[in-house]
Design an enzyme around this catalytic site. Structure first.
Site, mmCIF file in Angstrom:
data_model
loop_
_atom_site.group_PDB
_atom_site.id
_atom_site.type_symbol
_atom_site.label_atom_id
_atom_site.label_comp_id
_atom_site.label_asym_id
_atom_site.label_seq_id
_atom_site.Cartn_x
_atom_site.Cartn_y
_atom_site.Cartn_z
ATOM 1 N N GLY A 1 -2.223 -6.406 0.260
ATOM 2 C CA GLY A 1 -2.570 -7.804 0.453
ATOM 3 C C GLY A 1 -2.691 -8.242 1.897
ATOM 4 O O GLY A 1 -3.579 -9.020 2.246
ATOM 5 N N ASN B 1 -7.372 4.047 9.449
ATOM 6 C CA ASN B 1 -6.761 2.876 10.058
ATOM 7 C C ASN B 1 -6.777 2.916 11.578
ATOM 8 O O ASN B 1 -6.799 1.870 12.226
ATOM 9 C CB ASN B 1 -5.322 2.719 9.564
ATOM 10 N N GLY C 1 0.798 -1.214 0.000
ATOM 11 C CA GLY C 1 0.000 0.000 0.000
ATOM 12 C C GLY C 1 0.831 1.263 0.000
ATOM 13 O O GLY C 1 0.468 2.261 -0.642
ATOM 14 N N CYS D 1 2.257 1.460 12.259
ATOM 15 C CA CYS D 1 3.381 2.191 11.678
ATOM 16 C C CYS D 1 3.927 3.264 12.615
ATOM 17 O O CYS D 1 5.012 3.783 12.405
ATOM 18 C CB CYS D 1 2.950 2.827 10.358
#
Length: 400
Positions: free
Chosen positions: A201, A152, A72, A327
């Site tokens: 994915g 997210n 991504g 992240c």
């Protein structure tokens, strides 16, 4: 020890059917380079073509509009830089929001260093971009708008279709980061009005290290990041990651087939968990939109608690959760997403993200709620964020 995985927004386990499909291209006669024209290469090329068709079908696109990437982050960067550079003669203004993933925010800020004008829009208390703010920000130099489909960290689903319509009416390229929504809720590029759209994915029970960028036919876009070969119709150089691409294709196929059933199950689990937390604990708020949120996503802020302490304590009990985006979880600073939503600095430190998956059960939710009680009580009892009276020690919180 019983172990429960409640961190599916960070990554998901690979589905057994995905692993099986990938294994075929790690062994036997299926190891060829897709650019080779002999038997071995043609087997690999066929597999990549079939995967491209599956990803395209999952988002309502044409297979020729799919570019495979390493994930991504690369897809976001390719979309943003490619559209900005291709349209620079028309204008140099880019619009995004304050709660985008770093892959988008940092890419846009990098354009700012290259002379582009950037506008980073605020969000409301639910982390949602206002369509009227987007409209007001548009100038005659605006050539790109990039807004995520679902956040997210707090799970809020953005009004992307409305923004896409606005962009289309004004001839502005519209990029959608759909990494969190792809495979979880319906994602159709025409309904969203997306010219560019990024997917990954490993958020949908596929492998890590593979993703895709949708580029609508006719969209002004230029390859700007990866040079060296003619792969992906000269849109992304480098030998294709055939096992990963096969895995992404299979994961997309399974997600599309099972979405309706999975959504019913996950929504029920999510609501059970949210209700349990809000009813059992004082001084806790639900973050993100109460209704327009991902079906598997629950996120909270606990007063007088450090999110890291809560995360580690739950891990010791066998429960894997997150204090925000994977992240940025190594940072001592509170989430920039929560701060952008207007949540006070000291409260944002107590964030918790619980994201469920296809294998989770009601028993998992009930065990989580059972464990949370003593964990929250213990952390609050020793927290420097509370004084002896249980009132917040604001001086300590501000000092951090």
């Amino acid at each position: 020890m019983r172990r429960i995985y409640f961190d599916h927004s960070a990554t998901t386990p690979v589905h057994p059917e995905v692993a099986e499909a990938m294994y075929r291209f790690l062994t036997g006669d299926n190891f060829g380079n897709p650019s080779s024209i002999h038997y071995f290469g043609l087997q690999a090329r066929k597999a990549v073509t079939e995967a491209r068709e599956k990803v395209a079908q999952a988002i309502g696109a044409s297979p020729s509009e799919i570019v495979f990437t390493s994930g991504g982050t690369e897809a976001d960067n390719m979309a943003i830089h490619g559209a900005a550079v291709a349209n620079r003669k028309r204008g140099n203004h880019v619009i995004t929001s304050a709660v985008e993933h770093h892959a988008v925010l940092d890419a846009v800020k990098n354009l700012g260093k290259q002379g582009f004008e950037i506008t980073i829009l605020p969000v409301d208390e639910y982390g949602m971009v206002r369509v009227e703010d987007v409209e007001k920000a548009i100038t005659d130099k605006t050539t790109l708008i990039t807004i995520m489909h679902a956040n997210n960290e707090v799970g809020t689903i953005m009004p992307v279709a409305e923004i896409g319509k606005l962009a289309r009416e004004r001839g502005i390229v519209f990029h959608v980061d759909a990494v969190q929504s792809f495979g979880k809720i319906p994602v159709n590029v025409d309904e969203l009005g997306a010219d560019l759209l990024s997917v990954s994915g490993h958020k949908i029970y596929g492998p890590k290290g593979v993703g895709a960028l949708y580029v609508r036919k006719g969209t002004p876009w230029r390859q700007t990041l990866v040079f060296g070969g003619g792969q992906e119709r000269r849109r992304r150089a480098g030998t294709e990651n055939v096992p990963g691409i096969v895995g992404l294709g299979k994961a997309a196929e399974l997600a599309l087939a099972n979405m309706e059933e999975e959504n019913r199950k996950l929504t029920a689990l999510r609501d059970r968990l949210i209700e349990g937390v809000l009813n059992r604990f004082e001084d806790v708020i639900l973050t993100g939109h109460p209704e327009k949120r991902l079906p598997n996503h629950a996120s909270f802020c606990f007063k007088y608690i450090e999110g890291e302490s809560l995360l580690l304590s739950l891990d010791m009990k066998g429960i894997a959760v997150s204090s925000g985006s994977a992240c940025t979880s190594g940072s001592l600073e509170p989430s920039y997403v929560l701060l952008a939503m207007g949540i006070p600095y000291e409260l944002a430190h107590g964030s918790l993200r619980v994201t469920m998956g296809k294998d989770n059960t009601e028993e998992d939710v009930d065990y989580f709620l059972e464990v949370m009680g003593p964990v929250v009580e213990r952390i609050r009892a020793i927290s420097p964020l509370t004084g002896k009276t249980g009132e917040p020690s604001l001086g300590t919180a501000v000092a951090r």
